[in-house]
Design a protein around this motif. Structure first.
Motif, PDB file in Angstrom:
ATOM      1  N   THR A  47     -21.231  51.908  19.099  1.00  0.00           N
ATOM      2  CA  THR A  47     -21.638  53.305  18.912  1.00  0.00           C
ATOM      3  C   THR A  47     -20.615  54.285  19.474  1.00  0.00           C
ATOM      4  N   LEU A  48     -20.180  54.078  20.701  1.00  0.00           N
ATOM      5  CA  LEU A  48     -19.265  55.024  21.329  1.00  0.00           C
ATOM      6  C   LEU A  48     -17.919  55.087  20.619  1.00  0.00           C
ATOM      7  N   ALA A  49     -17.534  54.023  19.937  1.00  0.00           N
ATOM      8  CA  ALA A  49     -16.260  53.994  19.222  1.00  0.00           C
ATOM      9  C   ALA A  49     -16.338  54.694  17.875  1.00  0.00           C
ATOM     10  N   GLU A  50     -17.540  55.086  17.456  1.00  0.00           N
ATOM     11  CA  GLU A  50     -17.728  55.641  16.115  1.00  0.00           C
ATOM     12  C   GLU A  50     -18.017  57.135  16.104  1.00  0.00           C
ATOM     13  N   ILE A  51     -18.370  57.694  17.242  1.00  0.00           N
ATOM     14  CA  ILE A  51     -18.816  59.089  17.253  1.00  0.00           C
ATOM     15  C   ILE A  51     -17.924  59.943  18.147  1.00  0.00           C
ATOM     16  N   ASN A  52     -17.888  61.226  17.850  1.00  0.00           N
ATOM     17  CA  ASN A  52     -17.246  62.198  18.722  1.00  0.00           C
ATOM     18  C   ASN A  52     -18.271  62.571  19.787  1.00  0.00           C
ATOM     19  N   LEU A  53     -18.239  61.846  20.912  1.00  0.00           N
ATOM     20  CA  LEU A  53     -19.285  61.978  21.921  1.00  0.00           C
ATOM     21  C   LEU A  53     -19.382  63.397  22.469  1.00  0.00           C
ATOM     22  N   THR A  72     -20.797  54.214  10.029  1.00  0.00           N
ATOM     23  CA  THR A  72     -21.557  55.338  10.570  1.00  0.00           C
ATOM     24  C   THR A  72     -21.617  56.483   9.570  1.00  0.00           C
ATOM     25  N   VAL A  73     -22.783  57.112   9.472  1.00  0.00           N
ATOM     26  CA  VAL A  73     -22.977  58.239   8.555  1.00  0.00           C
ATOM     27  C   VAL A  73     -23.650  59.389   9.287  1.00  0.00           C
ATOM     28  N   LEU A 160     -17.647  62.709  13.378  1.00  0.00           N
ATOM     29  CA  LEU A 160     -17.184  61.331  13.232  1.00  0.00           C
ATOM     30  C   LEU A 160     -15.715  61.170  13.609  1.00  0.00           C
ATOM     31  N   LYS A 161     -15.120  62.208  14.164  1.00  0.00           N
ATOM     32  CA  LYS A 161     -13.712  62.153  14.544  1.00  0.00           C
ATOM     33  C   LYS A 161     -13.587  61.578  15.951  1.00  0.00           C
ATOM     34  N   VAL A 162     -13.028  60.367  16.069  1.00  0.00           N
ATOM     35  CA  VAL A 162     -12.934  59.697  17.366  1.00  0.00           C
ATOM     36  C   VAL A 162     -11.517  59.190  17.605  1.00  0.00           C
ATOM     37  N   ASN A 163     -11.255  58.808  18.850  1.00  0.00           N
ATOM     38  CA  ASN A 163      -9.973  58.215  19.224  1.00  0.00           C
ATOM     39  C   ASN A 163     -10.127  56.693  19.251  1.00  0.00           C
ATOM     40  N   PRO A 164      -9.634  55.982  18.228  1.00  0.00           N
ATOM     41  CA  PRO A 164      -9.848  54.530  18.164  1.00  0.00           C
ATOM     42  C   PRO A 164      -9.083  53.751  19.222  1.00  0.00           C
ATOM     43  N   LYS A 166      -9.158  54.056  22.386  1.00  0.00           N
ATOM     44  CA  LYS A 166      -9.892  53.866  23.639  1.00  0.00           C
ATOM     45  C   LYS A 166     -10.716  52.589  23.655  1.00  0.00           C
ATOM     46  N   PHE A 167     -10.987  52.027  22.480  1.00  0.00           N
ATOM     47  CA  PHE A 167     -11.906  50.891  22.398  1.00  0.00           C
ATOM     48  C   PHE A 167     -11.239  49.676  21.763  1.00  0.00           C
ATOM     49  N   LYS A 168     -11.487  48.523  22.375  1.00  0.00           N
ATOM     50  CA  LYS A 168     -11.034  47.257  21.818  1.00  0.00           C
ATOM     51  C   LYS A 168     -12.245  46.329  21.733  1.00  0.00           C
ATOM     52  N   ASP A 169     -12.630  45.976  20.516  1.00  0.00           N
ATOM     53  CA  ASP A 169     -13.818  45.153  20.331  1.00  0.00           C
ATOM     54  C   ASP A 169     -13.774  44.510  18.962  1.00  0.00           C
ATOM     55  N   ARG A 170     -14.816  43.755  18.656  1.00  0.00           N
ATOM     56  CA  ARG A 170     -14.921  43.114  17.346  1.00  0.00           C
ATOM     57  C   ARG A 170     -15.996  43.769  16.487  1.00  0.00           C
ATOM     58  N   GLY A 171     -16.364  44.971  16.847  1.00  0.00           N
ATOM     59  CA  GLY A 171     -17.359  45.689  16.071  1.00  0.00           C
ATOM     60  C   GLY A 171     -16.822  46.104  14.713  1.00  0.00           C
ATOM     61  N   VAL A 172     -17.724  46.339  13.780  1.00  0.00           N
ATOM     62  CA  VAL A 172     -17.358  46.797  12.441  1.00  0.00           C
ATOM     63  C   VAL A 172     -16.929  48.260  12.525  1.00  0.00           C
ATOM     64  N   ARG A 173     -15.754  48.567  11.992  1.00  0.00           N
ATOM     65  CA  ARG A 173     -15.256  49.934  11.999  1.00  0.00           C
ATOM     66  C   ARG A 173     -15.628  50.652  10.697  1.00  0.00           C
ATOM     67  N   SER A 174     -15.946  51.915  10.818  1.00  0.00           N
ATOM     68  CA  SER A 174     -16.231  52.722   9.635  1.00  0.00           C
ATOM     69  C   SER A 174     -14.938  53.005   8.879  1.00  0.00           C
ATOM     70  N   ILE A 175     -15.025  53.006   7.552  1.00  0.00           N
ATOM     71  CA  ILE A 175     -13.893  53.337   6.697  1.00  0.00           C
ATOM     72  C   ILE A 175     -14.116  54.739   6.148  1.00  0.00           C
ATOM     73  N   ARG A 176     -13.241  55.654   6.506  1.00  0.00           N
ATOM     74  CA  ARG A 176     -13.402  57.040   6.094  1.00  0.00           C
ATOM     75  C   ARG A 176     -12.889  57.247   4.669  1.00  0.00           C
ATOM     76  N   SER A 177     -13.649  57.979   3.891  1.00  0.00           N
ATOM     77  CA  SER A 177     -13.295  58.269   2.502  1.00  0.00           C
ATOM     78  C   SER A 177     -13.416  59.765   2.248  1.00  0.00           C
ATOM     79  N   LYS A 178     -12.744  60.228   1.199  1.00  0.00           N
ATOM     80  CA  LYS A 178     -12.945  61.603   0.766  1.00  0.00           C
ATOM     81  C   LYS A 178     -14.362  61.720   0.213  1.00  0.00           C
ATOM     82  N   VAL A 179     -15.077  62.734   0.667  1.00  0.00           N
ATOM     83  CA  VAL A 179     -16.480  62.860   0.284  1.00  0.00           C
ATOM     84  C   VAL A 179     -16.721  64.173  -0.455  1.00  0.00           C
TER      85      VAL A 179
END
Length: 327
Positions: A47-53, A72-73, A160-164, A166-179
């Motif tokens: 969670t913390l790796a996906e959000i602008n806390l 994340t949406v 949804l703008k975060v600094n990737p 800071k985190f090292k893990d095996r979690g699923v990362r969100s793929i950003r697309s033009k929306v």
């Protein structure tokens, strides 16, 4: 097939409704809901790796974890969410295109050239307006997705703008697309409620035996319990994240530098290392021992920091400065 439009805009309640219907009814379902502003992370994400806390906290945006995987949406009142729950043959339950088809058909009937692209995306003019995810339970699948109708896309991108780094893990990362928003392509403007009704009509045409459904008082009671025990619970929304390592270098006032490295397991701080020109090296191990075992949660860490005489371990360091270094 039973269909309904949720009367609730509470994101935790609607997520709990999905799980409750999946696990407690034998019927197939289609339902729609819209939420007040919230961030929804996938089941297997950190969670913390996906959000602008910082922005999330500033705007008081709640964060919830859903039952399905994926990225994340952001939900707001301009975003319409749909959920299919269907029985089927094991091994053949997940079919993103099949359950997205009523959405595409509705838009095609409105003269909007919507398409299914990639693994699970719905697009207009090459831009994504819907992402989909699924969860299999016994002989049933729940497929749900977002539909950007008139969402605040600027706010979405900021949250949804975060600094990737800071985190090292095996979690699923969100793929950003033009929306994009569906409303931008409407020749005759309609509101979200009217669009919802068009979707229901399409589902009824696709499933001619479909009948309207309403939650009973007992359903609501059980969903409320599930909501409080799970979807409003820090252990599910944050603590369920995969184990990770957090690293951050902070440049503080007065030329102070603090480097933080945390190892997080099941949401708790298991090991931590601090380096920098603002620490008292001989005493810092006593400080790190006080934080071991705490949840990597701002309120939990800040509570402990406020109970400690920080002057024993740092040069002119406040708890507010430290908390920023830990997140």
């Amino acid at each position: 097939m039973l269909y309904f439009i949720s009367s609730s805009h509470n994101p935790a309640f609607n997520l709990a409704t999905e799980e409750y219907l999946l696990k407690n009814y034998e019927d197939d379902f289609f339902f729609l809901y819209s939420n007040t502003p919230t961030l929804i992370v996938g089941k297997h994400q950190n969670t913390l790796a996906e959000i602008n806390l910082e922005k999330t906290e500033k705007e008081n945006i709640p964060v919830h974890r859903r039952l399905s995987g994926g990225g994340t949406v952001f939900h707001d009142e301009g975003n319409l969410n749909y959920c299919f729950i269907k029985k089927g043959e094991k091994g053949k339950l997940v079919d993103f295109q099949k359950y997205s088809q009523p959405i595409i058909d509705t838009l095609q009937n409105m003269q909007i050239d919507a398409k299914f692209e990639g693994k699970s995306d719905l697009t207009i003019d090459g831009k994504k307006f819907s992402g989909n995810a699924s969860h299999v339970y016994k002989n049933k699948v729940m497929q749900h997705g977002t539909m950007l109708f008139s969402s605040d896309l600027k706010r979405l991108n900021q949250l949804l703008k975060v600094n990737p780094l800071k985190f090292k893990d095996r979690g699923v990362r969100s793929i950003r697309s033009k929306v994009t928003n569906i409303s931008d392509y409407l020749s005759d403007p309609i509101n979200l409620s009217e669009f919802s009704k068009k979707l229901i009509l399409q589902v009824k045409a696709t499933f001619p035996t479909a009948k309207e459904f309403l939650l009973t008082a007992q359903d609501n009671e059980q969903i409320e319990i599930l909501m409080q025990e799970k979807y409003n619970n820090w252990e599910w929304n944050y603590g369920y994240s995969p184990n990770y390592r957090f690293e951050k270098l902070s440049n503080l006032a007065g030329g102070s530098i603090l480097e933080v490295e945390l190892n997080i397991e099941k949401g708790r701080i298991q090991n931590l290392k601090l380096n920098g020109n603002c620490i008292h090296p001989k005493a810092i191990s006593d400080f790190t021992n006080k934080l071991k075992g705490l949840y990597h949660d701002k309120s939990a860490v800040l509570k402990t920091l406020n109970e400690i005489n920080l002057d024993l371990y740092f040069n002119n360091m406040t708890s507010n400065q430290l908390i920023k270094a830990f997140f």
